[in-house]
Design a protein around this motif. Structure first.
Motif, PDB file in Angstrom:
ATOM      1  N   SER A 156      47.035  39.005  50.782  1.00 17.26           N
ATOM      2  CA  SER A 156      46.415  37.770  50.483  1.00 17.26           C
ATOM      3  C   SER A 156      44.967  37.803  50.531  1.00 17.26           C
ATOM      4  O   SER A 156      44.559  38.489  51.595  1.00 17.26           O
ATOM      5  CB  SER A 156      47.243  36.631  51.543  1.00 17.26           C
ATOM      6  OG  SER A 156      46.591  35.381  51.406  1.00 17.26           O
ATOM      7  N   TYR A 157      44.238  36.953  49.676  1.00 17.49           N
ATOM      8  CA  TYR A 157      42.672  36.911  49.911  1.00 17.49           C
ATOM      9  C   TYR A 157      42.500  35.627  50.133  1.00 17.49           C
ATOM     10  O   TYR A 157      42.878  34.648  49.409  1.00 17.49           O
ATOM     11  CB  TYR A 157      42.301  37.509  48.607  1.00 17.49           C
ATOM     12  CG  TYR A 157      42.161  39.000  48.437  1.00 17.49           C
ATOM     13  CD1 TYR A 157      41.268  39.875  49.165  1.00 17.49           C
ATOM     14  CD2 TYR A 157      43.082  39.590  47.666  1.00 17.49           C
ATOM     15  CE1 TYR A 157      41.215  41.275  49.111  1.00 17.49           C
ATOM     16  CE2 TYR A 157      43.180  41.031  47.627  1.00 17.49           C
ATOM     17  CZ  TYR A 157      42.317  41.716  48.166  1.00 17.49           C
ATOM     18  OH  TYR A 157      42.233  42.906  48.201  1.00 17.49           O
ATOM     19  N   ASN A 158      41.544  35.179  50.952  1.00 17.25           N
ATOM     20  CA  ASN A 158      40.861  33.888  51.080  1.00 17.25           C
ATOM     21  C   ASN A 158      39.470  33.985  50.776  1.00 17.25           C
ATOM     22  O   ASN A 158      38.802  34.715  51.421  1.00 17.25           O
ATOM     23  CB  ASN A 158      41.250  33.393  52.576  1.00 17.25           C
ATOM     24  CG  ASN A 158      41.049  31.917  52.714  1.00 17.25           C
ATOM     25  OD1 ASN A 158      40.661  31.067  51.755  1.00 17.25           O
ATOM     26  ND2 ASN A 158      41.532  31.328  53.824  1.00 17.25           N
ATOM     27  N   PHE A 159      39.117  33.158  49.868  1.00 15.97           N
ATOM     28  CA  PHE A 159      37.669  33.235  49.459  1.00 15.97           C
ATOM     29  C   PHE A 159      36.978  32.092  50.162  1.00 15.97           C
ATOM     30  O   PHE A 159      37.325  30.980  50.003  1.00 15.97           O
ATOM     31  CB  PHE A 159      37.553  33.044  47.700  1.00 15.97           C
ATOM     32  CG  PHE A 159      36.839  33.949  47.185  1.00 15.97           C
ATOM     33  CD1 PHE A 159      35.484  34.336  47.253  1.00 15.97           C
ATOM     34  CD2 PHE A 159      37.546  34.715  46.320  1.00 15.97           C
ATOM     35  CE1 PHE A 159      34.903  35.349  46.738  1.00 15.97           C
ATOM     36  CE2 PHE A 159      36.649  35.912  45.658  1.00 15.97           C
ATOM     37  CZ  PHE A 159      35.471  36.216  45.702  1.00 15.97           C
ATOM     38  N   PHE A 160      35.912  32.496  50.685  1.00 13.74           N
ATOM     39  CA  PHE A 160      34.909  31.627  51.384  1.00 13.74           C
ATOM     40  C   PHE A 160      33.652  31.487  50.586  1.00 13.74           C
ATOM     41  O   PHE A 160      33.205  32.572  50.103  1.00 13.74           O
ATOM     42  CB  PHE A 160      34.563  32.113  52.865  1.00 13.74           C
ATOM     43  CG  PHE A 160      35.599  32.105  53.898  1.00 13.74           C
ATOM     44  CD1 PHE A 160      36.012  31.268  54.727  1.00 13.74           C
ATOM     45  CD2 PHE A 160      36.475  33.455  53.820  1.00 13.74           C
ATOM     46  CE1 PHE A 160      36.963  31.205  55.402  1.00 13.74           C
ATOM     47  CE2 PHE A 160      37.636  33.534  54.746  1.00 13.74           C
ATOM     48  CZ  PHE A 160      37.822  32.319  55.480  1.00 13.74           C
ATOM     49  N   MET A 218      43.992  32.404  47.720  1.00 10.88           N
ATOM     50  CA  MET A 218      43.424  31.178  48.518  1.00 10.88           C
ATOM     51  C   MET A 218      41.748  30.780  48.348  1.00 10.88           C
ATOM     52  O   MET A 218      41.264  31.844  48.470  1.00 10.88           O
ATOM     53  CB  MET A 218      43.916  30.732  49.842  1.00 10.88           C
ATOM     54  CG  MET A 218      45.490  30.985  49.826  1.00 10.88           C
ATOM     55  SD  MET A 218      46.005  30.833  51.635  1.00 10.88           S
ATOM     56  CE  MET A 218      45.498  32.433  52.095  1.00 10.88           C
ATOM     57  N   THR A 219      41.421  29.656  48.492  1.00  7.15           N
ATOM     58  CA  THR A 219      40.133  29.445  48.747  1.00  7.15           C
ATOM     59  C   THR A 219      39.775  28.215  49.716  1.00  7.15           C
ATOM     60  O   THR A 219      40.724  27.199  49.949  1.00  7.15           O
ATOM     61  CB  THR A 219      39.573  28.899  47.297  1.00  7.15           C
ATOM     62  OG1 THR A 219      40.143  27.513  46.839  1.00  7.15           O
ATOM     63  CG2 THR A 219      39.270  29.933  46.375  1.00  7.15           C
ATOM     64  N   MET A 220      38.985  28.491  50.473  1.00  8.23           N
ATOM     65  CA  MET A 220      38.531  27.510  51.485  1.00  8.23           C
ATOM     66  C   MET A 220      38.070  26.345  50.734  1.00  8.23           C
ATOM     67  O   MET A 220      37.329  26.339  49.732  1.00  8.23           O
ATOM     68  CB  MET A 220      37.555  27.912  52.429  1.00  8.23           C
ATOM     69  CG  MET A 220      38.026  29.247  53.310  1.00  8.23           C
ATOM     70  SD  MET A 220      39.551  28.688  54.367  1.00  8.23           S
ATOM     71  CE  MET A 220      38.485  27.704  55.376  1.00  8.23           C
ATOM     72  N   GLY A 221      38.376  25.111  51.519  1.00  3.86           N
ATOM     73  CA  GLY A 221      37.852  23.857  50.835  1.00  3.86           C
ATOM     74  C   GLY A 221      36.269  23.846  50.576  1.00  3.86           C
ATOM     75  O   GLY A 221      35.309  24.706  51.398  1.00  3.86           O
ATOM     76  N   PHE A 281      35.098  25.364  48.209  1.00  2.56           N
ATOM     77  CA  PHE A 281      34.784  26.777  47.194  1.00  2.56           C
ATOM     78  C   PHE A 281      35.122  26.192  45.991  1.00  2.56           C
ATOM     79  O   PHE A 281      36.437  26.178  45.396  1.00  2.56           O
ATOM     80  CB  PHE A 281      35.377  27.980  47.933  1.00  2.56           C
ATOM     81  CG  PHE A 281      35.022  29.190  47.144  1.00  2.56           C
ATOM     82  CD1 PHE A 281      33.878  29.587  47.429  1.00  2.56           C
ATOM     83  CD2 PHE A 281      35.896  29.721  46.356  1.00  2.56           C
ATOM     84  CE1 PHE A 281      33.295  30.805  46.818  1.00  2.56           C
ATOM     85  CE2 PHE A 281      35.414  30.995  45.892  1.00  2.56           C
ATOM     86  CZ  PHE A 281      34.080  31.497  45.837  1.00  2.56           C
ATOM     87  N   PRO A 282      34.204  25.919  44.976  1.00  3.01           N
ATOM     88  CA  PRO A 282      34.521  25.455  43.732  1.00  3.01           C
ATOM     89  C   PRO A 282      35.018  26.595  42.604  1.00  3.01           C
ATOM     90  O   PRO A 282      34.631  26.472  41.427  1.00  3.01           O
ATOM     91  CB  PRO A 282      33.298  24.588  43.319  1.00  3.01           C
ATOM     92  CG  PRO A 282      32.162  25.521  43.716  1.00  3.01           C
ATOM     93  CD  PRO A 282      32.748  26.094  45.283  1.00  3.01           C
ATOM     94  N   VAL A 283      35.519  27.472  42.906  1.00  2.40           N
ATOM     95  CA  VAL A 283      36.014  28.668  42.145  1.00  2.40           C
ATOM     96  C   VAL A 283      37.444  28.779  41.996  1.00  2.40           C
ATOM     97  O   VAL A 283      38.195  28.877  43.129  1.00  2.40           O
ATOM     98  CB  VAL A 283      35.299  29.826  42.668  1.00  2.40           C
ATOM     99  CG1 VAL A 283      35.921  31.004  41.707  1.00  2.40           C
ATOM    100  CG2 VAL A 283      33.774  29.962  42.495  1.00  2.40           C
ATOM    101  N   GLN A 284      38.120  28.700  40.702  1.00  2.00           N
ATOM    102  CA  GLN A 284      39.340  28.754  40.839  1.00  2.00           C
ATOM    103  C   GLN A 284      39.708  30.414  41.005  1.00  2.00           C
ATOM    104  O   GLN A 284      38.957  31.219  40.527  1.00  2.00           O
ATOM    105  CB  GLN A 284      39.927  28.720  39.337  1.00  2.00           C
ATOM    106  CG  GLN A 284      40.033  26.966  38.932  1.00  2.00           C
ATOM    107  CD  GLN A 284      40.489  26.805  37.568  1.00  2.00           C
ATOM    108  OE1 GLN A 284      40.088  27.638  36.709  1.00  2.00           O
ATOM    109  NE2 GLN A 284      41.141  25.496  37.510  1.00  2.00           N
TER     110      GLN A 284
END
Length: 175
Positions: free
Chosen positions: A167-171, A71-74, A76-79
């Motif tokens: 799960s990973y969440n990217f910030f 997942m990515t946080m809002g 964060f412009p990386v797929q």
């Protein structure tokens, strides 16, 4: 009169300094303590680390399904996605997989991935040897990266646990 003034001054010094000290404690001291607590207990799905010299008794008669999520946080412009969605693993063996990330902008983007394991009881037995989450990641404009994850599920994992979700969440970080 002087005694009253000393009491008044002392009262105001305490009244002002107490919140400042509490703020410093909450901002500076608590986060590292919380991180250590989470790593030791597996609280909040935090996984531990291991090194290449660690040897485990391999449980060939047992299989555990490990599912990977991204997942990515809002903002964060990386797929960001796992290269494989799941793996069947044997406790005690080391495995390698990876995640793919692509910067979709014309700017350099810096981020940090935060892992979480479910069920929480499994977090104590899911150990990472190598992980992109250990460091900040810098993505050059339109760059695509394959980021490695090397892990082991320890054989002491409760036999009732048959499935683990990582799960990973990217910030996005400012610098």
């Amino acid at each position: 009169m002087k005694d009253q003034r000393k009491i008044k001054t002392s009262f105001w010094v305490k009244l002002i300094s107490a919140p400042i000290l509490m703020f410093v404690f909450a901002i500076v001291i608590m986060p590292p303590m919380y991180d250590v607590f989470c790593e030791i207990t597996g609280f909040n799905g935090t996984t531990g680390r291991t090194d290449a010299s660690q040897e485990y008794v391999i449980k060939e008669d047992r299989k555990v399904e490990v599912s990977f999520f991204a997942m990515t946080m809002g903002g964060f412009p990386v797929q960001f996605r796992p290269k494989v969605s799941s793996m069947e693993v044997t406790p005690g063996k080391f495995y390698t997989t990876s995640y793919i990330a692509k910067n979709n902008t014309d700017q350099v983007v810096i981020g940090q991935a935060v892992p979480s394991v479910a069920p929480t009881d499994a977090a104590l037995y899911f150990k990472k040897l190598e992980c992109f989450c250990f460091n900040r990641q810098t993505f050059q404009p339109h760059e695509e990266l394959e980021m490695t994850l090397r892990f082991v599920v320890e054989p002491e994992l409760d036999r009732r646990i048959q499935d683990i979700s990582l799960s990973y969440n990217f910030f996005k970080l400012e610098s």
